[in-house]
Design a protein around this motif. Structure first.
Motif, PDB file in Angstrom:
ATOM      1  N   THR A   1      21.499 -13.251 -23.393  1.00 18.97           N
ATOM      2  CA  THR A   1      20.462 -13.964 -23.961  1.00 18.97           C
ATOM      3  C   THR A   1      20.748 -14.464 -25.371  1.00 18.97           C
ATOM      4  O   THR A   1      20.483 -15.582 -25.751  1.00 18.97           O
ATOM      5  CB  THR A   1      19.151 -13.266 -24.083  1.00 18.97           C
ATOM      6  OG1 THR A   1      18.767 -12.985 -22.662  1.00 18.97           O
ATOM      7  CG2 THR A   1      17.897 -13.949 -24.751  1.00 18.97           C
TER       8      THR A   1
ATOM      9  N   LYS B   1       4.222 -15.632 -13.951  1.00 22.76           N
ATOM     10  CA  LYS B   1       5.798 -15.561 -13.638  1.00 22.76           C
ATOM     11  C   LYS B   1       6.103 -15.587 -12.240  1.00 22.76           C
ATOM     12  O   LYS B   1       5.244 -14.814 -11.447  1.00 22.76           O
ATOM     13  CB  LYS B   1       6.476 -14.507 -14.408  1.00 22.76           C
ATOM     14  CG  LYS B   1       6.336 -14.594 -15.534  1.00 22.76           C
ATOM     15  CD  LYS B   1       7.056 -13.090 -16.440  1.00 22.76           C
ATOM     16  CE  LYS B   1       6.133 -11.969 -16.567  1.00 22.76           C
ATOM     17  NZ  LYS B   1       6.771 -11.031 -17.341  1.00 22.76           N
TER      18      LYS B   1
ATOM     19  N   THR C   1      20.589 -11.813 -14.733  1.00 24.40           N
ATOM     20  CA  THR C   1      19.415 -12.482 -14.297  1.00 24.40           C
ATOM     21  C   THR C   1      19.686 -14.262 -14.689  1.00 24.40           C
ATOM     22  O   THR C   1      19.921 -14.312 -15.820  1.00 24.40           O
ATOM     23  CB  THR C   1      18.067 -12.036 -14.586  1.00 24.40           C
ATOM     24  OG1 THR C   1      18.068 -10.766 -14.263  1.00 24.40           O
ATOM     25  CG2 THR C   1      16.789 -12.737 -14.277  1.00 24.40           C
ATOM     26  N   SER C   2      19.271 -15.000 -13.640  1.00 25.61           N
ATOM     27  CA  SER C   2      19.455 -16.550 -14.199  1.00 25.61           C
ATOM     28  C   SER C   2      17.950 -16.801 -14.286  1.00 25.61           C
ATOM     29  O   SER C   2      16.977 -16.139 -13.537  1.00 25.61           O
ATOM     30  CB  SER C   2      20.161 -17.355 -13.217  1.00 25.61           C
ATOM     31  OG  SER C   2      19.540 -17.204 -12.002  1.00 25.61           O
ATOM     32  N   GLY C   3      17.500 -17.799 -14.961  1.00 26.61           N
ATOM     33  CA  GLY C   3      16.247 -18.457 -15.204  1.00 26.61           C
ATOM     34  C   GLY C   3      15.865 -19.087 -16.167  1.00 26.61           C
ATOM     35  O   GLY C   3      16.742 -19.341 -17.035  1.00 26.61           O
ATOM     36  N   LEU C   4      14.549 -19.344 -16.471  1.00 27.04           N
ATOM     37  CA  LEU C   4      14.168 -20.003 -17.824  1.00 27.04           C
ATOM     38  C   LEU C   4      13.956 -19.336 -18.844  1.00 27.04           C
ATOM     39  O   LEU C   4      13.120 -18.365 -18.405  1.00 27.04           O
ATOM     40  CB  LEU C   4      13.036 -21.063 -17.212  1.00 27.04           C
ATOM     41  CG  LEU C   4      13.248 -22.210 -16.259  1.00 27.04           C
ATOM     42  CD1 LEU C   4      11.899 -22.683 -15.778  1.00 27.04           C
ATOM     43  CD2 LEU C   4      14.290 -23.014 -16.522  1.00 27.04           C
TER      44      LEU C   4
ATOM     45  N   VAL D   1      12.485 -24.724 -23.672  1.00 22.06           N
ATOM     46  CA  VAL D   1      12.794 -23.758 -22.804  1.00 22.06           C
ATOM     47  C   VAL D   1      14.350 -24.275 -22.145  1.00 22.06           C
ATOM     48  O   VAL D   1      14.496 -25.474 -22.059  1.00 22.06           O
ATOM     49  CB  VAL D   1      11.545 -24.143 -21.495  1.00 22.06           C
ATOM     50  CG1 VAL D   1      12.182 -23.106 -20.152  1.00 22.06           C
ATOM     51  CG2 VAL D   1      10.366 -23.705 -21.961  1.00 22.06           C
ATOM     52  N   VAL D   2      15.092 -23.046 -22.099  1.00 19.72           N
ATOM     53  CA  VAL D   2      16.319 -23.389 -21.760  1.00 19.72           C
ATOM     54  C   VAL D   2      16.729 -22.517 -20.414  1.00 19.72           C
ATOM     55  O   VAL D   2      16.478 -21.751 -20.097  1.00 19.72           O
ATOM     56  CB  VAL D   2      17.486 -23.031 -22.797  1.00 19.72           C
ATOM     57  CG1 VAL D   2      17.355 -23.710 -24.060  1.00 19.72           C
ATOM     58  CG2 VAL D   2      17.494 -21.474 -23.125  1.00 19.72           C
ATOM     59  N   SER D   3      17.701 -23.269 -19.680  1.00 17.05           N
ATOM     60  CA  SER D   3      17.968 -22.593 -18.465  1.00 17.05           C
ATOM     61  C   SER D   3      19.187 -21.410 -18.584  1.00 17.05           C
ATOM     62  O   SER D   3      20.271 -22.042 -19.038  1.00 17.05           O
ATOM     63  CB  SER D   3      18.528 -23.647 -17.328  1.00 17.05           C
ATOM     64  OG  SER D   3      18.802 -23.036 -16.323  1.00 17.05           O
ATOM     65  N   LYS D   4      18.933 -20.228 -18.161  1.00 10.02           N
ATOM     66  CA  LYS D   4      20.043 -19.508 -18.538  1.00 10.02           C
ATOM     67  C   LYS D   4      20.465 -18.952 -17.196  1.00 10.02           C
ATOM     68  O   LYS D   4      20.044 -18.685 -16.159  1.00 10.02           O
ATOM     69  CB  LYS D   4      19.480 -17.934 -18.875  1.00 10.02           C
ATOM     70  CG  LYS D   4      20.260 -16.877 -19.179  1.00 10.02           C
ATOM     71  CD  LYS D   4      19.554 -15.642 -19.604  1.00 10.02           C
ATOM     72  CE  LYS D   4      20.292 -14.552 -19.301  1.00 10.02           C
ATOM     73  NZ  LYS D   4      21.139 -14.447 -18.080  1.00 10.02           N
ATOM     74  N   ALA D   5      21.749 -19.034 -17.186  1.00  9.08           N
ATOM     75  CA  ALA D   5      22.930 -18.723 -15.794  1.00  9.08           C
ATOM     76  C   ALA D   5      22.967 -17.120 -15.958  1.00  9.08           C
ATOM     77  O   ALA D   5      22.847 -16.418 -17.017  1.00  9.08           O
ATOM     78  CB  ALA D   5      24.376 -19.497 -16.162  1.00  9.08           C
TER      79      ALA D   5
ATOM     80  N   TYR E   1       9.093 -15.062  -9.380  1.00 11.00           N
ATOM     81  CA  TYR E   1      10.439 -14.415  -9.226  1.00 11.00           C
ATOM     82  C   TYR E   1      10.864 -14.952  -7.742  1.00 11.00           C
ATOM     83  O   TYR E   1      10.099 -14.722  -6.871  1.00 11.00           O
ATOM     84  CB  TYR E   1      10.436 -12.992  -8.927  1.00 11.00           C
ATOM     85  CG  TYR E   1      10.302 -12.613 -10.485  1.00 11.00           C
ATOM     86  CD1 TYR E   1      11.009 -12.473 -11.416  1.00 11.00           C
ATOM     87  CD2 TYR E   1       8.798 -12.171 -10.752  1.00 11.00           C
ATOM     88  CE1 TYR E   1      10.813 -11.747 -12.845  1.00 11.00           C
ATOM     89  CE2 TYR E   1       8.539 -11.679 -12.154  1.00 11.00           C
ATOM     90  CZ  TYR E   1       9.688 -11.656 -13.111  1.00 11.00           C
ATOM     91  OH  TYR E   1       9.209 -11.252 -14.398  1.00 11.00           O
TER      92      TYR E   1
END
Length: 88
Positions: A14, A66, A39-42, A5-9, A68
Motif C-alpha cells: 500500500t 464493501k 490483496t488486489s482492489g480499490l 481511488v486507485v486500483s491496487k494490484a 469482496y
C-alpha cells in the motif's frame, strides 16, 4: 478536499502505491483504509487530513459498503454463484 481511488494490484505494498500516486498527482495523499499486500482492489486515498478523518470515521462506524469477490481455480467446492457470509 476529497477522495482519490486507485486500483491496487496483488503483491504491491500500500505504501509503495501511495508514494507513486503522490508523485504522479504532485500532491500529498492520505491513506483512508489499507489493503493487505496479497490483496488486489480499490484503495481509497484522501486529499486532505479533514477528508481522511471524515472517511476513516465512516469506515469505523461501518457505514461503508464493501464487497469482496473471490476468484478460485480448480474444482468447485460448492454451487456456482453461491453466496454467503463470513463469520468472525
Amino acid at each position: 478536499s476529497g477522495l482519490v481511488v486507485v486500483s491496487k494490484a496483488a503483491n504491491v505494498r500500500t505504501e509503495k502505491l501511495v508514494d507513486a500516486a503522490c508523485k504522479q498527482m504532485q500532491e500529498e495523499l492520505f491513506v483512508v483504509s489499507r489493503l493487505d499486500r496479497p490483496t488486489s482492489g480499490l484503495l481509497p486515498l484522501a486529499t486532505s487530513l479533514q477528508a481522511m478523518n471524515w472517511l476513516q470515521a465512516q469506515f469505523a462506524a461501518r457505514l461503508v459498503y464493501k464487497e469482496y469477490v473471490c476468484l478460485c481455480e480448480g474444482k468447485s467446492l460448492g454451487d456456482i454463484g453461491a453466496e454467503g457470509t463470513i463469520d468472525k
